[in-house]
Scaffold this motif. Structure first.
Motif, PDB file in Angstrom:
ATOM      1  N   LEU A 346       8.217  26.322  57.391  1.00  0.00           N
ATOM      2  CA  LEU A 346       8.869  26.650  58.647  1.00  0.00           C
ATOM      3  C   LEU A 346      10.345  26.966  58.440  1.00  0.00           C
ATOM      4  CD1 LEU A 346       7.461  23.660  60.736  1.00  0.00           C
ATOM      5  CD2 LEU A 346       6.747  26.034  60.928  1.00  0.00           C
ATOM      6  N   VAL A 347      10.867  27.801  59.337  1.00  0.00           N
ATOM      7  CA  VAL A 347      12.317  27.936  59.435  1.00  0.00           C
ATOM      8  C   VAL A 347      12.724  26.985  60.559  1.00  0.00           C
ATOM      9  CG1 VAL A 347      14.241  29.500  59.819  1.00  0.00           C
ATOM     10  CG2 VAL A 347      12.165  30.327  58.707  1.00  0.00           C
ATOM     11  N   ASP A 349      15.344  26.073  62.037  1.00  0.00           N
ATOM     12  CA  ASP A 349      16.278  26.484  63.084  1.00  0.00           C
ATOM     13  C   ASP A 349      15.654  27.447  64.087  1.00  0.00           C
ATOM     14  OD1 ASP A 349      18.273  24.989  62.082  1.00  0.00           O
ATOM     15  OD2 ASP A 349      19.300  26.604  61.023  1.00  0.00           O
ATOM     16  N   MET A 350      14.517  28.034  63.720  1.00  0.00           N
ATOM     17  CA  MET A 350      13.925  29.040  64.603  1.00  0.00           C
ATOM     18  C   MET A 350      13.005  28.371  65.620  1.00  0.00           C
ATOM     19  SD  MET A 350      13.014  32.400  62.408  1.00  0.00           S
ATOM     20  CE  MET A 350      14.284  33.614  62.045  1.00  0.00           C
ATOM     21  N   ASP A 395      11.697  26.562  72.202  1.00  0.00           N
ATOM     22  CA  ASP A 395      12.357  25.386  71.626  1.00  0.00           C
ATOM     23  C   ASP A 395      12.373  25.493  70.114  1.00  0.00           C
ATOM     24  OD1 ASP A 395      12.831  24.152  74.009  1.00  0.00           O
ATOM     25  OD2 ASP A 395      11.022  22.923  73.974  1.00  0.00           O
TER      26      ASP A 395
END
Lengths: 504, 338
Positions: A346-347, A349-350, A395
């Motif tokens: 996962l990123v 911050d995204m 979110d």
């Protein structure tokens, strides 16, 4: 051998949660001087979290810790050291460019006038420590290039030099050869004779019976057994560790394997894995078992194109894949759910939506521009299918629990409709309910004809989900079992190199 | 939706960096106008825009590069190299169109060298482009030596003086606007743009998502090289002078603008809208300081402070948390021992 004195260390009813995941619910432990105490349990039972509490890395949410009968808080590793607790990890973290002696005395070097380091005294004291342990390790050696066994000994010497009375060994034997294990056990006996309390964590029950006097078994974050080892059998321990049975896949859920999807031939990356040949068919779940560090993840990375390989071939649906190109692997229909979802999956911050769409953006474009409505619909669709629990799709994904984050990673790859899905430790660190959902999802995918290669360190998972089970040890495939013939004992034997005692 | 969540969203929108920048810009305009009657005159605004044109243009590819998690400090040296080659080729009577073609190629090669060193050898871009900063400036010196070339013909050397027909906008600003629109679309609306954010925020996750990190970064450096070479042409014609030290030290202004724009130096965050605002704020501030006869030696202090604040503020939360953790660890703990 049972000391009547009060325990050196006792942990009572400790608890620790990470977000929604309860890693330790009720952890208790009593260590006595002159005793080697085994801590056993499945992966995810909470052993590591318990160890990290003792190491001062995690603060327990509840419970109390007593050292010599007095309550103690361990807010930092320094505090744990000051309390006389030393932790020897499976892979020690020494400063590679310093000598063994410098590592032992790091931060508290003996000084000469003028604050110069007294190297001679440092070496002499180090040599004396190794003398006490009965191992010939040169204190003047640079640590880089030391075997893991020698590095562990350096850590043990460091612990002794700090007068540690509680020595925690977190799976110290996982990466050691038989001779190194024997030497380590000699050292452990020496420590015990000298009055140290040793906590010994291992998956290998025969080692537990060889070296330990007491045992604590953990399951699902709770202490389920704590007793003298004498009188117990390995079966008793396994029963306590497993406790519950995973739902077995019914015959109806096991589909007939279809066409060949993944074919790996003699894949070799020097020093990492050698001569790996395996095949995964459509509708089949192939589990890749083995100890951590046996090269399973490295094989998966090579197949997906993250790492290069030196020899061999990877073909998906009959087409040979280009080396070191994840985009080529994806174009051929491969999806990869990596083991480290926070770093690799996962990123953080995204947003949830952006993470779900990240591998599928090409299909969500019109005239080169990403259509945000299409992206949202795509993410919402997959979130619903996987029963994702989230506030808003916009979110940050970092707000989700571990299990839901894992669902996002799964959605990201399922959205590409892969022919082959590689999942690496798909249920590590996620709660039990979500774990069951992930298992069910993998079974459903297989029924729909997806070829699945699952890397897992959890033997129950391997046994109950896998149609075929391959075992790796030190970079090689050492065994293959059908789900009918496989057992925990057979897999562990193949993973630890004790195949000889094993009837075929 | 819980009210506190809604409130938090509203707050986070209000606390968006771009909002703050717009307020800052407004403040600079108001204070500038109050401090000097000249500030809001057409000729001053034209001057303000034209002098910051090249920095503004170079800030666009720099924004994409920093968002992707890299940096290019060789931009001003590429500008200088382009300027020197332009002067040299003109001095040996090359036709202007052929010179432009060569300069585009020069910028592409200079960017490609940066890109390949960073992506193929895996070197940190900070180190690589400090190296090429010196290297490209050295090449500029070799091309032109101490000479100054200034006999550029009329249609070219008026570029810093005349506006785009029917407007008051200088040519370099018009080019900036066009490039800003292109960059904005690429960054905010394409898959490539999304990939830039992903690789800046988490290089490993980007790789594991099949994003062609190396290829995209190489292309970014090439684009940066070409754009900076073009900026070199504008700079040369605006000053009507080709000299090897054209644009010396300008990379710091470019980085300062990009950071003021709210682009995170750690990658993964920022917007083109922010860059447009930051370009104007930076130009306005420089111009206002000049008009008010602000102590010239002290302008460096002002710009340095702006730069530091722009690095600090977007990460203030994270830095504060880190500080808190440090304090917690440093608290001496003496557990009971007999």
């Amino acid at each position: 051998m049972t000391p009547a004195a009060a325990p050196v260390l006792s942990l009572r009813h400790a608890a620790k949660s990470f977000g929604a995941v309860q890693a330790v619910a009720d952890g208790s432990l009593e260590l006595s001087a002159g005793e080697v105490h085994a801590l056993v349990g499945e992966n995810g039972a909470g052993k590591s979290t318990l160890v990290k509490m003792l190491a001062g890395l995690h603060r327990p949410d509840a419970g109390e810790l007593l050292v010599d009968g007095k309550p103690v808080a361990l807010p930092s590793p320094a505090a744990a050291q000051a309390a006389g607790i030393a932790v020897i990890y499976q892979e020690p973290t020494l400063f590679p460019d310093l000598t063994v002696a410098e590592n032992i005395f790091m931060g508290r070097q003996p000084l000469l006038p003028g604050r110069r380091i007294d190297r001679r005294l440092m070496r002499a004291q180090s040599a004396a420590l190794f003398g006490r342990l009965g191992v010939p390790l040169d204190p003047g050696r640079i640590c880089r290039g030391l075997s893991i066994a020698d590095q562990q000994l350096a850590e043990i010497a460091k612990a002794l030099s700090r007068d540690a009375r509680v020595i925690v060994m977190d799976e110290p034997t996982a990466a050691l050869s038989a001779a190194e294990v024997a030497r380590l056990f000699e050292v452990v006996r020496t420590l015990r004779a000298a009055g140290a309390a040793v906590l010994f964590i291992s998956h290998r029950l025969e080692e537990v019976f060889e070296i330990c006097q007491r045992v604590t078994v953990m399951r699902d974050g709770r202490q389920v057994l704590s007793s003298e080892l004498a009188g117990l059998t390995a079966d008793d321990l396994v029963r306590a560790m497993v406790g519950r049975q995973m739902p077995e896949r019914t015959a109806g859920e096991r589909s007939e394997p279809g066409e060949l999807v993944l074919r790996v031939e003699r894949l070799t990356r020097e020093g990492v894995f050698t001569g790996i040949s395996l095949a995964v068919r459509a509708g089949e779940i192939v589990a890749l078992a083995g100890l951590v560090g046996s090269g399973r993840t490295e094989v998966a990375r090579a197949v997906f194109g993250i790492d290069r390989y030196d020899a061999g071939t990877v073909a998906v649906s009959g087409r040979q894949l280009r080396k070191a190109s994840p985009s080529a692997a994806m174009a051929a229909g491969v999806g990869y759910v990596p083991a480290d979802r926070r770093q690799q999956g996962l990123v953080m911050d995204m947003s949830v939506q952006q993470n779900v769409a990240l591998a599928s953006l090409a299909g969500l474009r019109r005239a080169g521009l990403v259509r945000s409505a299409a992206e949202r619909a795509f993410a919402a669709d997959w979130a619903q299918r996987l029963r994702l629990k989230y506030g808003r799709l916009t979110d940050p994904v970092s707000l989700l629990s571990g299990g839901n984050q894992q669902k996002v990673v799964l959605a990201k790859w399922l959205g590409r409709r892969p022919a082959l899905l590689i999942v690496d430790e798909p249920t590590r660190g996620i709660d039990i309910a979500t774990k069951a959902e992930v298992h069910q999802l993998l079974v459903q995918l297989a029924q729909q004809g997806v070829a699945i290669l699952m890397i897992s360190s959890e033997l129950p998972e391997v046994l109950h989900i896998g149609d075929r089970i391959l075992v790796m040890r030190e970079g090689r495939l050492t065994a293959e079992y059908s789900h009918r013939e496989a057992s925990e004992e057979k897999i562990m034997a193949a993973a630890t190199g004790q195949l000889a005692v094993q009837a075929p | 939706m819980a009210p506190d969540v809604t409130a938090r969203r509203w707050l986070s929108a209000a606390a968006r960096w771009e909002t703050g920048l717009a307020v800052l810009l407004l403040l600079i305009v108001v204070l500038g106008a109050a401090a000097s009657p000249q500030f809001l005159t057409t000729s001053n605004l034209f001057n303000l825009l034209v002098t910051s044109g090249e920095v503004a243009i170079m800030a666009l590819p720099m924004t994409l590069i920093i968002i992707s998690g890299e940096i290019d400090l060789s931009v001003a040296s590429i500008l200088g190299m382009s300027s020197a080659l332009l002067g040299y080729l003109w001095s040996i009577h090359w036709p202007m169109l052929a010179i432009f073609a060569v300069l585009v190629l020069l910028g592409a090669v200079a960017g490609l060298v940066n890109g390949l060193l960073v992506t193929r050898l895996g070197l940190p871009s900070l180190a690589v482009t400090i190296g090429t900063l010196a290297l490209y400036r050295g090449i500029a010196l070799m091309i032109l030596g101490p000479k100054t070339i200034s006999n550029f013909p009329a249609p070219y050397n008026t570029i810093g003086v005349i506006a785009v027909p029917h407007t008051d906008i200088p040519w370099s600003m018009a080019i900036f606007v066009v490039l800003a629109v292109i960059s904005g679309v690429v960054l905010h609306a394409t898959a490539t743009g999304r990939s830039l954010y992903a690789m800046g925020a988490s290089p490993e996750a980007a790789l594991f998502s099949g994003i062609r990190v190396k290829r995209i970064k190489t292309i970014l450096f090439v684009v940066s090289g070409v754009v900076c070479s073009l900026a070199g042409v504008l700079w040369t014609f605006r000053l009507a002078t080709a000299v090897q030290n054209n644009g010396l030290g300008l990379e710091l202004n470019v980085v300062a603008v990009v950071l003021l724009a709210g682009v995170s130096i750690f990658g993964g965050k920022g917007s083109i809208g922010g860059v447009v605002l930051a370009v104007l704020a930076f130009a306005g501030l420089a111009n206002a300081l000049l008009l008010t006869n602000f102590n010239q030696e002290a302008t460096g202090i002002v710009f340095g402070a702006v730069l530091l604040i722009s690095v600090f503020a977007p990460n203030a939360g994270a830095l504060w948390a880190r500080l808190g953790r440090l304090r917690k660890h440093q608290r001496p703990v003496r557990p009971a021992r007999q």
